[in-house]
Design a protein around this motif. Structure first.
Motif, PDB file in Angstrom:
ATOM      1  N   LEU A 246      35.074 -46.347  89.072  1.00 34.56           N
ATOM      2  CA  LEU A 246      34.946 -46.707  87.662  1.00 34.56           C
ATOM      3  C   LEU A 246      36.321 -46.705  87.010  1.00 34.56           C
ATOM      4  O   LEU A 246      37.050 -45.725  87.096  1.00 34.56           O
ATOM      5  CB  LEU A 246      34.026 -45.712  86.944  1.00 34.56           C
ATOM      6  N   VAL A 247      36.657 -47.815  86.358  1.00 32.59           N
ATOM      7  CA  VAL A 247      37.877 -47.913  85.567  1.00 32.59           C
ATOM      8  C   VAL A 247      37.475 -48.066  84.112  1.00 32.59           C
ATOM      9  O   VAL A 247      36.713 -48.975  83.763  1.00 32.59           O
ATOM     10  CB  VAL A 247      38.746 -49.113  86.002  1.00 32.59           C
ATOM     11  N   THR A 248      37.952 -47.164  83.267  1.00 28.07           N
ATOM     12  CA  THR A 248      37.684 -47.237  81.834  1.00 28.07           C
ATOM     13  C   THR A 248      38.946 -47.702  81.130  1.00 28.07           C
ATOM     14  O   THR A 248      40.026 -47.151  81.356  1.00 28.07           O
ATOM     15  CB  THR A 248      37.252 -45.868  81.282  1.00 28.07           C
ATOM     16  N   ALA A 249      38.830 -48.722  80.288  1.00 28.69           N
ATOM     17  CA  ALA A 249      40.007 -49.302  79.651  1.00 28.69           C
ATOM     18  C   ALA A 249      39.707 -49.692  78.219  1.00 28.69           C
ATOM     19  O   ALA A 249      38.555 -49.949  77.851  1.00 28.69           O
ATOM     20  CB  ALA A 249      40.485 -50.523  80.436  1.00 28.69           C
ATOM     21  N   ARG A 250      40.765 -49.735  77.419  1.00 31.05           N
ATOM     22  CA  ARG A 250      40.681 -50.258  76.068  1.00 31.05           C
ATOM     23  C   ARG A 250      41.145 -51.710  76.078  1.00 31.05           C
ATOM     24  O   ARG A 250      42.076 -52.059  76.814  1.00 31.05           O
ATOM     25  CB  ARG A 250      41.567 -49.439  75.123  1.00 31.05           C
TER      26      ARG A 250
END
Length: 296
Positions: free
Chosen positions: A272-276
């Protein structure tokens, strides 16, 4: 500088131009020896032989060794790359810092970059769009024309309605009959959900599933204006204001929600990659393409 790079997404309607700029900015950042993009992983060099493709020649090695070498790669010829896009109404959430950029525009840019890399490496790739309770497919095939086809479909997608229900998604999983790498982009605001169940099921089928969770900076730090009224885009009613008295409860609920998302992905062995969406696209793309278990 990072805002300027992301603002390019809003400055042109030509998706291929944005993608070209993002990939050019990466330089050698997606070198096959370190990153696993689109189903191909670097193995070794060997001497050039008549009939080899010139695009596989390592020109830097030629300068050092004064001999032609080509990059060999370990490839499963049946591996396909699937781009899975959540285009539900919540993906129209805009950045409060960069005009013209929303979650969907950011997601389609990164998925387009993955498609371009897959095409460059000779992999079959296809597109799955989820919105308005439907599943829309662009079958996975190889070639430059496929890239144009996928980019056209991405550029036409509009945020609409909610995600498909569990039965619809379960019946649609036939698209990954052969070993696949699946790049899924969503805001994951609905979790657990039919989408989370489908991704977990795909991972259980031993496909390489990689999830990108997109948020806005305002969502992360609860910096919504208290003067504006907001409506849930996926609900028929529910206008509300985001007053200062609600921020603490919002932060707590948000932290709990995404802690559950992270925990679920970890248990299912789904990177999982969380980004803005205010982050430079190339920076996020590097993380999304990284081979699971590799070092940063």
């Amino acid at each position: 500088m990072s805002l300027a790079k992301t603002a390019l997404i809003a400055h042109t309607q030509k998706l291929d131009l944005v993608i070209r700029h993002v990939l050019a900015g990466l330089g050698h950042g997606i070198h096959a020896g370190r990153e696993r993009g689109a189903g191909v992983e670097f193995s070794e060099y060997r001497a050039y032989a008549p009939g080899d493709e010139w695009r596989r020649v390592d020109w830097k090695l030629l300068a050092r060794a004064d001999r032609y070498f080509v990059r060999e790669a370990e490839r499963d010829s049946h591996v396909a790359v699937w781009l899975l896009l959540d285009a539900s109404a919540s993906m129209q959430e805009p950045s409060r810092e960069i005009g013209g950029v929303d979650k969907l525009a950011y997601a389609r840019t990164l998925l387009g970059c993955v498609a371009a890399i897959a095409q460059r490496q000779g992999d079959a790739f296809g597109l799955v769009v989820l919105n308005a309770g439907r599943v829309q497919f662009t079958p996975a095939i190889r070639g430059p024309r496929q890239l144009q086809r996928v980019l056209l479909q991405l550029s036409r997608v509009q945020p609409e309605g909610g995600l498909p229900d569990a039965d619809t998604l379960r019946a649609s999983l036939h698209f990954v009959q052969s070993p696949s790498v699946i790049f899924a982009a969503s805001d994951l605001l609905d979790w657990p959900s039919p989408l989370s169940q489908a991704l977990t099921r795909l991972r259980g089928m031993r496909h390489d599933v990689r999830v990108l969770c997109l948020q806005t900076q305002a969502e992360v730090d609860a910096s919504f204006s208290s003067n504006a009224a907001y409506r849930d885009p996926e609900q028929a009613s529910g206008v509300f204001r985001f007053g200062a008295d609600l921020k603490e409860g919002y932060r707590r609920a948000r932290d709990e929600h995404f802690a559950q998302v992270t925990s679920s992905c970890r248990k299912a062995d789904i990177p999982l990659v969380t980004a803005r969406i205010e982050q430079p696209p190339g920076e996020v793309l590097r993380l999304w393409l990284r081979k699971p278990g590799s070092r940063p």
